[in-house]
Enzyme design. Structure first.
Site, PDB file in Angstrom:
ATOM      1  N   HIS A 113       0.778  -1.099  -0.158  1.00 19.62           N
ATOM      2  CA  HIS A 113      -0.116  -0.032   0.188  1.00 19.62           C
ATOM      3  C   HIS A 113       0.971   1.224  -0.082  1.00 19.62           C
ATOM      4  O   HIS A 113       0.460   2.193  -0.630  1.00 19.62           O
ATOM      5  CB  HIS A 113      -0.976   0.037   1.181  1.00 19.62           C
ATOM      6  CG  HIS A 113      -1.902   1.215   1.396  1.00 19.62           C
ATOM      7  ND1 HIS A 113      -2.852   1.390   0.442  1.00 19.62           N
ATOM      8  CD2 HIS A 113      -1.941   2.166   2.152  1.00 19.62           C
ATOM      9  CE1 HIS A 113      -3.474   2.510   0.589  1.00 19.62           C
ATOM     10  NE2 HIS A 113      -3.052   3.004   1.906  1.00 19.62           N
ATOM     11  N   LYS A 140     -10.046  13.783  -3.455  1.00 16.79           N
ATOM     12  CA  LYS A 140     -10.895  13.545  -2.639  1.00 16.79           C
ATOM     13  C   LYS A 140     -10.522  13.726  -1.266  1.00 16.79           C
ATOM     14  O   LYS A 140      -9.452  14.160  -1.139  1.00 16.79           O
ATOM     15  CB  LYS A 140     -11.282  11.647  -2.795  1.00 16.79           C
ATOM     16  CG  LYS A 140      -9.975  11.050  -2.192  1.00 16.79           C
ATOM     17  CD  LYS A 140     -10.283   9.475  -2.150  1.00 16.79           C
ATOM     18  CE  LYS A 140      -9.152   8.766  -1.725  1.00 16.79           C
ATOM     19  NZ  LYS A 140      -9.287   7.174  -1.739  1.00 16.79           N
ATOM     20  N   ASP A 190     -11.482  -2.349  -1.174  1.00 13.80           N
ATOM     21  CA  ASP A 190     -11.891  -3.114   0.032  1.00 13.80           C
ATOM     22  C   ASP A 190     -13.481  -2.908  -0.099  1.00 13.80           C
ATOM     23  O   ASP A 190     -13.964  -3.722  -0.599  1.00 13.80           O
ATOM     24  CB  ASP A 190     -11.450  -2.151   1.244  1.00 13.80           C
ATOM     25  CG  ASP A 190     -11.689  -2.821   2.520  1.00 13.80           C
ATOM     26  OD1 ASP A 190     -12.400  -3.880   2.409  1.00 13.80           O
ATOM     27  OD2 ASP A 190     -11.333  -2.198   3.550  1.00 13.80           O
TER      28      ASP A 190
END
Length: 317
Positions: free
Chosen positions: A135, A197, A227
């Site tokens: 990640h 975002k 996810d």
């Protein structure tokens, strides 16, 4: 005993992703070694290795995906068993690194759980890690043992070529993934766009703006994982509102938890969702527009390069 490239090796799999392990085993022509992972009545994990590992280079395949804590404990206990059985090397194949999203303190008094997991793996006795699209690449710095962070981007590039998609822009779902999007875009000489975002709380995101031109273009959103699907879903809606044509989603790790299936299975919004088998996808979470790309050949090649002391860089091309 398996002898491969003049090395005594053993290939084990635990419970999280046996199908991927079998594919890797078939790619290499090396059978999976026998072990048993069981639970006591109170939930404690117990392992038993059925054959000798003394003096062997051992490779253990285990994704620490859901149930994350169970799979992580299985791995830690198994590493300890290998260490006490005098394995020469303990190489962990970790296609998905659980807790990798907790790689920094986002707020006061929060843990850095990705670092804690790194410490646990090292103290247990792991001598090397092979991961896939961490990640945050900085997680490599949490380890004081060798770690190779493979990427699925070449596999996704091949997929896009096979689909013969034209006039597309590569989209990053946030600022943090811009480098990943840029690498894929450079391969196709395509432009990139970024979805701006904000995340008011975990697993919740709100699109503020789209940076870049997407009108009348096909959009390929690339990310490291999906996810609950909320981020991707909101991003796809924003792209459609901005005039985008077909939308494709590429993500290495398909956690697909919560209501992800419901959000992402609408072909009117998202034409294709493409993930790898780094995590074993349950049948109940699959849908018609979901494609799964195997990473078994990539991982098999990485294992061979470790055995040959060869450079990993060709695997990134």
């Amino acid at each position: 005993m398996a002898v491969f490239h003049n090395e005594k090796i053993k290939l084990f799999t635990l419970n999280s992703n046996k199908k991927l392990a079998e594919e890797i085993s078939n790619q290499m022509g090396i059978p999976l070694s026998e072990c048993q992972v069981t639970k006591f009545a109170d939930g404690e994990t117990s392992v038993n290795i059925s054959e000798t590992v003394r003096g062997h280079k051992v490779f253990v395949i285990q994704s620490t995906s859901a149930p994350v804590n169970d799979n992580l404990m299985e791995l830690l206990i198994f590493i300890d068993a290998l260490k006490r059985a005098s394995a020469r090397e303990i190489n962990i194949i970790l296609p998905y690194y659980g807790y990798s999203r907790q790689d920094r303190k986002a707020q006061a008094r929060q843990p850095i759980s990705a670092k804690l997991v790194a410490d646990l793996l090292t103290v247990a006795g792991a001598t090397r890690l092979i991961c896939l699209d961490l990640h945050a690449s900085q997680i490599q710095g949490f380890f004081n043992i060798p770690i190779d962070n493979l990427t699925a981007m070449p596999l996704f590039a091949s997929y896009l070529k096979e689909q013969n998609i034209s006039n597309f822009v590569v989209v990053s779902p946030d600022h943090g993934g811009a480098n990943r999007a840029r690498k894929l875009a450079e391969y196709f000489d395509a432009s990139i766009a970024i979805i701006d975002k904000r995340r008011p709380k975990p697993n919740v995101s709100e699109v503020v703006n789209i940076i870049g031109k997407v009108k009348n273009k096909n959009c390929v959103i690339v990310d490291d994982l999906i996810d609950t699907g909320g981020t991707i879903y909101n991003g796809a809606k924003a792209l459609k509102k901005a005039g985008a044509k077909d939308i494709y989603i590429l993500a290495t790790h398909g956690l697909l938890s919560g209501g992800a299936r419901k959000k992402l299975s609408n072909p009117a919004l998202i034409k294709k969702v493409v993930v790898t088998n780094s995590i074993q996808i349950q049948e109940k979470t699959k849908f018609d527009t979901l494609d799964i790309v195997t990473v078994a050949p990539l991982i098999a090649q990485a294992i061979i390069k470790v055995l040959d002391d060869a450079a990993m860089s060709p695997l990134f091309e």
